[in-house]
Design an enzyme around this catalytic site. Structure first.
Site, PDB file in Angstrom:
ATOM      1  N   GLU A   1      32.337  60.765  20.096  1.00 56.65           N
ATOM      2  CA  GLU A   1      31.618  62.249  19.231  1.00 56.65           C
ATOM      3  C   GLU A   1      31.574  63.571  20.469  1.00 56.65           C
ATOM      4  O   GLU A   1      31.236  64.453  19.550  1.00 56.65           O
ATOM      5  CB  GLU A   1      30.941  61.710  18.198  1.00 56.65           C
ATOM      6  CG  GLU A   1      30.049  61.131  18.724  1.00 56.65           C
ATOM      7  CD  GLU A   1      29.437  59.933  19.452  1.00 56.65           C
ATOM      8  OE1 GLU A   1      30.753  59.266  20.137  1.00 56.65           O
ATOM      9  OE2 GLU A   1      28.606  59.263  19.287  1.00 56.65           O
TER      10      GLU A   1
ATOM     11  N   CYS B   1      29.027  52.454  20.811  1.00 55.04           N
ATOM     12  CA  CYS B   1      27.628  52.394  21.445  1.00 55.04           C
ATOM     13  C   CYS B   1      27.233  51.076  21.017  1.00 55.04           C
ATOM     14  O   CYS B   1      27.221  50.269  21.027  1.00 55.04           O
ATOM     15  CB  CYS B   1      26.738  53.579  21.438  1.00 55.04           C
ATOM     16  SG  CYS B   1      25.930  53.460  23.466  1.00 55.04           S
TER      17      CYS B   1
ATOM     18  N   HIS C   1      31.253  57.380  23.773  1.00 61.65           N
ATOM     19  CA  HIS C   1      30.986  58.270  22.514  1.00 61.65           C
ATOM     20  C   HIS C   1      31.968  58.735  22.027  1.00 61.65           C
ATOM     21  O   HIS C   1      32.562  60.708  23.162  1.00 61.65           O
ATOM     22  CB  HIS C   1      29.749  59.456  23.314  1.00 61.65           C
ATOM     23  CG  HIS C   1      28.592  58.455  22.685  1.00 61.65           C
ATOM     24  ND1 HIS C   1      27.446  58.038  21.506  1.00 61.65           N
ATOM     25  CD2 HIS C   1      27.171  57.447  23.982  1.00 61.65           C
ATOM     26  CE1 HIS C   1      26.673  57.223  22.474  1.00 61.65           C
ATOM     27  NE2 HIS C   1      26.268  56.940  23.582  1.00 61.65           N
TER      28      HIS C   1
END
Ligand code: XMP
Length: 582
Positions: free
Chosen positions: A163, A75, A161
């Site tokens: 994660e 990001c 993302h």
């Protein structure tokens, strides 16, 4: 991992730890020499609530890119790498908040094991429009042509993302980076060891001292209470406070449950105190601060009575992450721009006399549930849906009044009964004022495209809390009233998700989109049902519901409660909305 203040920094850390990768979070200004001395195998540049075009944007030591070790930017990290290497970062045509469809080159080692089309989670305004010279684009989404790039399979950037749990195969990407690209060795992380160490830590810190533990009856505080009682036994007193903002019959249930667990228990009915302190308060964080302060005052009273020096809390990682202001992110209180003041974190008064112990502050909800099962808590606690500490205050727009609390309690019973069948991670009713600030032509036209019927889109006057691009927003709620209500059922779920994405991405001040299911003229309030699927409560997706069933519930609620003017179901992901209303 270099920390640029992103709210998911701890998600990255947890995902890697659970996969057996040793990871350390350091300040983004860390010197390259230190990294070399520590023998790091690879570096991750986290996301953050910044733009490379901010005045003095945070940046890393440029020497980092000359070390020859793998680097992965996520990001803001992705935008920063591109910017520092001469690529072009620009404001996107519109923001992307929530789900997006990724097309990727799965021949690249970073994407080994993935399909060529994957779902990913986005939260950004800026995009990399042109990658730097020599960088190859390896993934795109409809809004971000450069959703991922690489330089020689050593430097990588991802706009999305990997994660968060709503990028379903994102963990594969992080594993590929750590093992295939950086060549890290795998180590074991396990809950057994965590439990043993946590109990020992509490024992060691408290010795023979007494402690009170704040127990709401939810999984976090009940688990913390059981863990603490294993450590200090009868020196622990559990305190349950009824702040008048619990659900129907909840405090009675909690008290009986805590007694069954064999804990020393003090029950305090402070409902009148809380409700009168909240009188006339509109602003969301003010409500949260008042509740936090009163909680502590009540705990301190009990602590004085039982001679306790310590306050133990069931605070978990997202509470810390979301409560922390940008400028405090490099302290041990966590990472991330301020999203919400959780009463148990930022709501703590600075002059608090009790010493604080938070044995679960490193864990995410699903890990706490695993710990609860390990400690032998019954399934109805370990698997219980979360209920926020400030209670129904998080679900009432504008001032909290006894009238609104009573109405919401009644409606919530019916809404929970209906939504339970889908087994969402969290499901409840919220109460807003039935006051419209105006119409939103853009939202209506986006909705019409997906629902294929004429739609009226209203902007409600109430504000609510959302999260966009790692930053908190105080945003507006859009309600969509289609001419043919049956269009909610006949539109595919993916199109409804696309629609809410487009609305929150196109209109900066909008963070919630509500599918109106029943409405009439008049009525002071509106009820919004919310049900979400989530693993760690950092990202969430609305649960797929049967709109025809929910419409019938809406009609019946409107028939029973003349104060109600509309009923709807919220279809927004997190981001752009948070799970709770405020
Ligand atoms: P949000 O609304 O921030 O919520 O997306 C994420 C999760 O946290 C819960 N929540 C809270 N829990 N104290 C708590 O104990 C709080 O102040 C608080 N605020 C939100 C929320 O219910 C959801 O599960």
């Amino acid at each position: 991992m270099l920390d640029f203040g992103g709210q998911y920094v701890r998600n990255i850390e947890r995902t890697l730890l659970e996969k057996g990768v040793s990871v350390e979070i350091v300040d983004y200004k860390v010197s390259t020499r230190l990294l070399l001395r520590r023998g790091v195998k690879g570096v991750i540049l986290s996301g953050g609530p910044y733009s490379v075009y901010d005045k003095n944007p945070p940046t890393c030591d440029p020497q980092l890119f000359r070390l020859g070790i793998p680097i992965l930017g996520l990001c803001y990290g992705h935008q920063l790498i591109a910017h520092l290497h001469g690529g072009l970062v620009k404001k996107g045509r519109r923001g992307e908040y929530g789900f997006s469809e990724l097309s990727l080159d799965n021949r690249n080692p970073l994407f080994h094991g993935l399909s060529s089309k994957e779902i990913c989670w986005m939260s950004h305004g800026d995009v990399v429009e042109t990658p730097p010279k020599g960088f190859k684009v390896i993934a795109s989404t409809p809004e971000s042509e450069v959703a991922a790039y690489t330089l020689e399979n050593r430097i990588y950037g991802l706009q999305f993302h990997p994660e968060v749990s709503h990028t379903p195969n994102g963990h594969v990407i992080l594993e590929n980076f750590a093992f295939k690209i950086c060549g890290c060795a795998r180590f074991e992380w396990d809950i057994e060891r965590f439990t043993f160490e946590a109990v020992e830590k509490v024992k060691k810190a408290l010795g023979n001292a007494r402690a009170v533990i704040a127990v709401s009856g939810g999984v976090d505080s009940s688990t913390a209470a059981l863990l603490a009682s294993k450590a200090i036994g009868r020196n622990l007193t559990a305190v349950h406070i009824d702040h008048g903002l619990m659900r129907e019959g909840e405090s009675v249930e909690v008290v009986s449950l805590l007694k069954k667990l064999g804990l020393n228990l003090v029950f305090v009915d402070a409902s009148e105190r809380f409700l009168s302190a909240l009188e006339g308060v509109c602003e969301s964080d003010k409500k949260r601060l008042i509740i936090g302060k009163l909680f502590i005052e009540e705990f301190e009273k009990v602590a004085r009575e039982v001679g306790a020096e310590w306050l133990i809390q069931g605070t978990i990682a997202p509470d810390v992450i979301e409560s922390t202001r940008g400028e405090a992110r490099r302290t041990d209180r966590g990472h991330g721009g301020l999203i919400k003041i959780h009463h148990n974190v930022a709501g703590l008064p600075s002059g608090m006399k009790l010493k604080l112990m938070e044995p679960l502050s490193q864990l995410f909800k699903y890990q706490v549930r695993a710990l609860a099962r390990k400690l032998g808590l019954p399934a109805h606690i370990s698997e219980r849906q979360p209920f926020p500490g400030p209670g129904l205050a998080c679900r009432i727009a504008g001032p909290v009044t006894a009238e609104k609390v009573t109405l919401l309690r009644k409606v919530n019973v019916k809404v929970e009964e209906e939504l339970e069948r889908y087994k969402p991670s969290q499901y409840f009713a919220m109460l807003v004022n039935n006051l419209k600030a105006g119409e939103s032509k853009l939202s209506a036209s986006i909705a019409e495209k997906h629902l294929e019927t004429h739609v009226k889109a209203y902007v409600l006057q109430d504000e609510s809390v959302g999260v966009k691009g790692d930053s908190r927003v105080l945003g507006r709620i859009i309600t969509l009233e289609p001419e043919d209500c049956g269009s909610w059922s006949s539109t595919s779920w993916i199109n409804i998700l696309r629609m809410q994405n487009e609305v929150t991405g196109s209109i900066a001040e909008v963070c919630r989109v509500v599918a109106s299911l029943a409405w009439r003229d008049g009525g002071k309030y509106g009820v919004i049902a919310r049900a979400v699927d989530t693993l760690d409560y950092m990202t969430a997706i609305p649960t797929r519901v049967d709109f025809a069933r929910l419409s019938r519930l809406g009609e019946s609620l409107l028939n029973h409660h003349e104060e109600l003017g509309f009923f709807g179901f919220e279809v927004t992901t997190k981001p752009a909305a948070t799970i709770e209303l405020i």
